[in-house]
Design a protein around this motif. Sequence first.
Motif, PDB file in Angstrom:
ATOM      1  N   ILE A 116      -0.187  -7.059  -2.901  1.00  0.00           N
ATOM      2  CA  ILE A 116      -1.128  -7.366  -3.956  1.00  0.00           C
ATOM      3  C   ILE A 116      -1.342  -5.913  -4.698  1.00  0.00           C
ATOM      4  CG2 ILE A 116      -3.447  -8.032  -4.854  1.00  0.00           C
ATOM      5  CD1 ILE A 116      -1.717 -10.272  -4.474  1.00  0.00           C
ATOM      6  N   GLY A 117      -1.753  -4.997  -3.661  1.00  0.00           N
ATOM      7  CA  GLY A 117      -2.212  -3.676  -4.160  1.00  0.00           C
ATOM      8  C   GLY A 117      -0.989  -2.957  -4.884  1.00  0.00           C
ATOM      9  N   ILE A 118       0.192  -3.045  -4.556  1.00  0.00           N
ATOM     10  CA  ILE A 118       1.223  -2.452  -5.261  1.00  0.00           C
ATOM     11  C   ILE A 118       1.525  -3.275  -6.444  1.00  0.00           C
ATOM     12  CG2 ILE A 118       3.808  -2.346  -5.201  1.00  0.00           C
ATOM     13  CD1 ILE A 118       2.443  -0.133  -3.381  1.00  0.00           C
ATOM     14  N   THR A 156      -0.861  -0.963   6.682  1.00  0.00           N
ATOM     15  CA  THR A 156      -0.097  -0.766   5.177  1.00  0.00           C
ATOM     16  C   THR A 156      -0.784  -0.822   4.177  1.00  0.00           C
ATOM     17  OG1 THR A 156       1.920  -1.803   6.218  1.00  0.00           O
ATOM     18  CG2 THR A 156       2.041  -1.144   4.040  1.00  0.00           C
ATOM     19  N   SER A 157      -2.107  -1.629   4.275  1.00  0.00           N
ATOM     20  CA  SER A 157      -3.129  -1.687   3.164  1.00  0.00           C
ATOM     21  C   SER A 157      -3.863  -0.140   2.936  1.00  0.00           C
ATOM     22  CB  SER A 157      -4.317  -3.061   3.209  1.00  0.00           C
ATOM     23  OG  SER A 157      -3.363  -3.984   3.440  1.00  0.00           O
ATOM     24  N   GLU A 158      -4.030   0.500   4.191  1.00  0.00           N
ATOM     25  CA  GLU A 158      -4.740   1.541   4.007  1.00  0.00           C
ATOM     26  C   GLU A 158      -3.676   2.599   3.390  1.00  0.00           C
ATOM     27  OE1 GLU A 158      -5.380   5.427   6.923  1.00  0.00           O
ATOM     28  OE2 GLU A 158      -6.005   3.592   7.637  1.00  0.00           O
ATOM     29  N   MET A 159      -2.476   2.514   3.608  1.00  0.00           N
ATOM     30  CA  MET A 159      -1.439   3.504   2.860  1.00  0.00           C
ATOM     31  C   MET A 159      -1.425   3.340   1.459  1.00  0.00           C
ATOM     32  SD  MET A 159       1.301   3.364   6.044  1.00  0.00           S
ATOM     33  CE  MET A 159       2.539   4.199   4.983  1.00  0.00           C
ATOM     34  N   VAL A 160      -1.411   1.868   1.082  1.00  0.00           N
ATOM     35  CA  VAL A 160      -1.303   1.444  -0.381  1.00  0.00           C
ATOM     36  C   VAL A 160      -2.635   1.931  -1.130  1.00  0.00           C
ATOM     37  CG1 VAL A 160      -1.071  -0.530  -1.955  1.00  0.00           C
ATOM     38  CG2 VAL A 160       0.167  -0.302  -0.034  1.00  0.00           C
ATOM     39  N   THR A 161      -3.757   1.907  -0.392  1.00  0.00           N
ATOM     40  CA  THR A 161      -4.987   2.249  -1.093  1.00  0.00           C
ATOM     41  C   THR A 161      -4.913   3.697  -1.658  1.00  0.00           C
ATOM     42  OG1 THR A 161      -5.899   0.249   0.112  1.00  0.00           O
ATOM     43  CG2 THR A 161      -7.445   2.187  -0.928  1.00  0.00           C
ATOM     44  N   GLU A 162      -4.367   4.605  -0.564  1.00  0.00           N
ATOM     45  CA  GLU A 162      -4.276   5.800  -0.890  1.00  0.00           C
ATOM     46  C   GLU A 162      -3.226   6.184  -1.937  1.00  0.00           C
ATOM     47  OE1 GLU A 162      -5.228   7.920   3.443  1.00  0.00           O
ATOM     48  OE2 GLU A 162      -3.318   7.767   2.734  1.00  0.00           O
ATOM     49  N   GLY A 186      -8.227  -8.268  -0.964  1.00  0.00           N
ATOM     50  CA  GLY A 186      -7.018  -8.330  -0.228  1.00  0.00           C
ATOM     51  C   GLY A 186      -6.459  -6.984   0.712  1.00  0.00           C
ATOM     52  N   LEU A 187      -6.923  -6.064  -0.105  1.00  0.00           N
ATOM     53  CA  LEU A 187      -6.471  -4.824   0.629  1.00  0.00           C
ATOM     54  C   LEU A 187      -7.350  -4.425   1.932  1.00  0.00           C
ATOM     55  CD1 LEU A 187      -5.695  -2.607  -2.468  1.00  0.00           C
ATOM     56  CD2 LEU A 187      -4.150  -2.961  -0.661  1.00  0.00           C
TER      57      LEU A 187
END
Length: 648
Positions: free
Chosen positions: A354-356, A462-468, A486-487
Amino acid sequence: MKEKLERHKSLIITGISIIIIILLYYADQFYLASILLLTYIVSREYLYNEYLETKIANDIILRIKNNINDNISNASFPISLIDGYGNILWANKRLKEELFLLDLKDENILAIARNLDLHKLLKCDRDLSQRVKIKDSFYSIYANKISEENEDEKYVVYFNEVSNLRDINSTKESIMLIEVDNLSEALEGTDEINRPMLAAEVEKMINSYSKKLKSMSIKYEFNKYALSVQDKYINDEINSKFNILESISKIDRGNKLEVTLSIGIGRGGSSPEENYHNAVTAKELALGRGGDQVVIKNNEKITFFGGNTRELEKRTRVRARVISQALRELIFESSNIYIMGHKSPDMDCLGASIGIWSAVKQLGKNCNIIMDNDTNAVEYYMSKLQEDSKYDNLFISSEDAEKNINEKTLLIIVDVHNKGYVNNLSIVEKINRKIIIDHHRRSADIIEGTLLNYIEVYSSSTSEMVTELIQYMLQKPRINKLEAEGLLAGIFMDTKGFQFKAGVRTFDAAAFLRSLGADTVAVKKMFTDSLEDYLVIAEIIRSAEVYDNLAIAISPPTNKNTVIVARAADELLGISGIDVCFVLCEINNAIIISGRSSGDVNVQVILEELGGGGHMNMAGAKLNVNIDDAVSLLKEAINKHYKIKDKK
């Protein structure tokens, strides 16, 4: 006998010829008798010469046959004659002497060479020769068929001893690449006066290790070494489980961090160059799995040792910034973008997707998340998305996505990099432009041909990585409340409520999402259990058997999602006296295993033995066997890394 018959035959013909000549002479047929006499003398001379030649030839053939039989029987290497079932019909002296075959009755070749593949042997292809150990020697065994078409099948089997070749192979050179994982960080955490001593002791230990292996070594960077080592010394290190990993971690010069190594070994190649490439791949794999381990790449076979040190969080975000810029450019260059996670997606997988998706949409490009029907673990969040018309075209099935693939399609793979766990491998293989964003320890079965590999094992999720990444991809990220939740749910799930692997950057990412409106209470609701599920979890915990701080529990069969299994493992680990636990459950005719660890036991390497993966403290696997076999296989894998003691 044949020669005697020929002699009698010749005497009879001679007698008859003389009688005919005498009769013609007394009948006054002098002219005819003279011609016949002359003819007899000439033919007799001719036949006598032919007889002598035939006799000499037969004598030579007989001597050759006797010599061949004698040579085969007394050959310097073992030979046997077998039928189509492997029964030994005959064996030469060497085979009898070496294998003590005094009586061949009812003896079968498979009883001598127990690991021999008879079907392959009877193909009579020398290229398919098999190397088998018999007693204390090694033989290369192959066969030739000697029977005619209408006869019973018979084969000559040759035993070519190759024990000496093993010694030759042991002297072949392997390439070993050594990298000190965290030398810079260890030096930074050491008093300035002790830093030279720490660096010197690390180098001294590696040089001593090189001398122990009798290798040629070179230091080619500040923390990197290359060694050329004979294979026999590599075998010795395999037997000792590479205790250099433990030895170097004991160096104490006031350093707050343990020094660890990543070692990649390339062997089995046809040339030193091939072994070097194998070593490079092996070392990258060791680093991608968190370091403090040895990876051996023997052509296609990959073996792991070590990996029991927790991943060290990197405080700098330089790589995240570089990756985000490269990802941004690739998105702009693509015609359409797909996002794909792993099978049976969880909240970390869906939250990262969702973040991407949100970031790509804000860059003005078309994007879809490939999602099929297996969404049991994320139903709550999926229902929230379905309530908002903004997300009507968010998801696309694998079948529909495959129709729109072209040369400029970009596939972003999140929370997985293993071919066996990706949602749809067919789509992955059809798309040339691929990116991986993942936080799991690198697997040997990694998806190949990617443009970018952003795999950081120290990240909590992976959500932490996408947030960055979002913070660098977009100048002013417009992530709404539901997307931020979601993240945050992905981070919350993989850290077990910020209890495991929650570093400084984890809380920074959570704070950023909280500033976007993410509600922690709403996130908590995504992971609450119904009364029915809670009772199932309680039943699983009740079934646990404990072996010296290690617990194995079996869940009753269920058609529900794997979240129940994971939740049971989390709860089991929270019980005093249990440091490692495994929960098994039969779901949809497959056995799901969820492993957890709170100490030094690496559940990832244990479950990798069963084809699974994950992290040091949290891992999973899936087996297509029955529950009893799964328990047996799990215990075998555990015993390779952690000795099970008596059950409490």
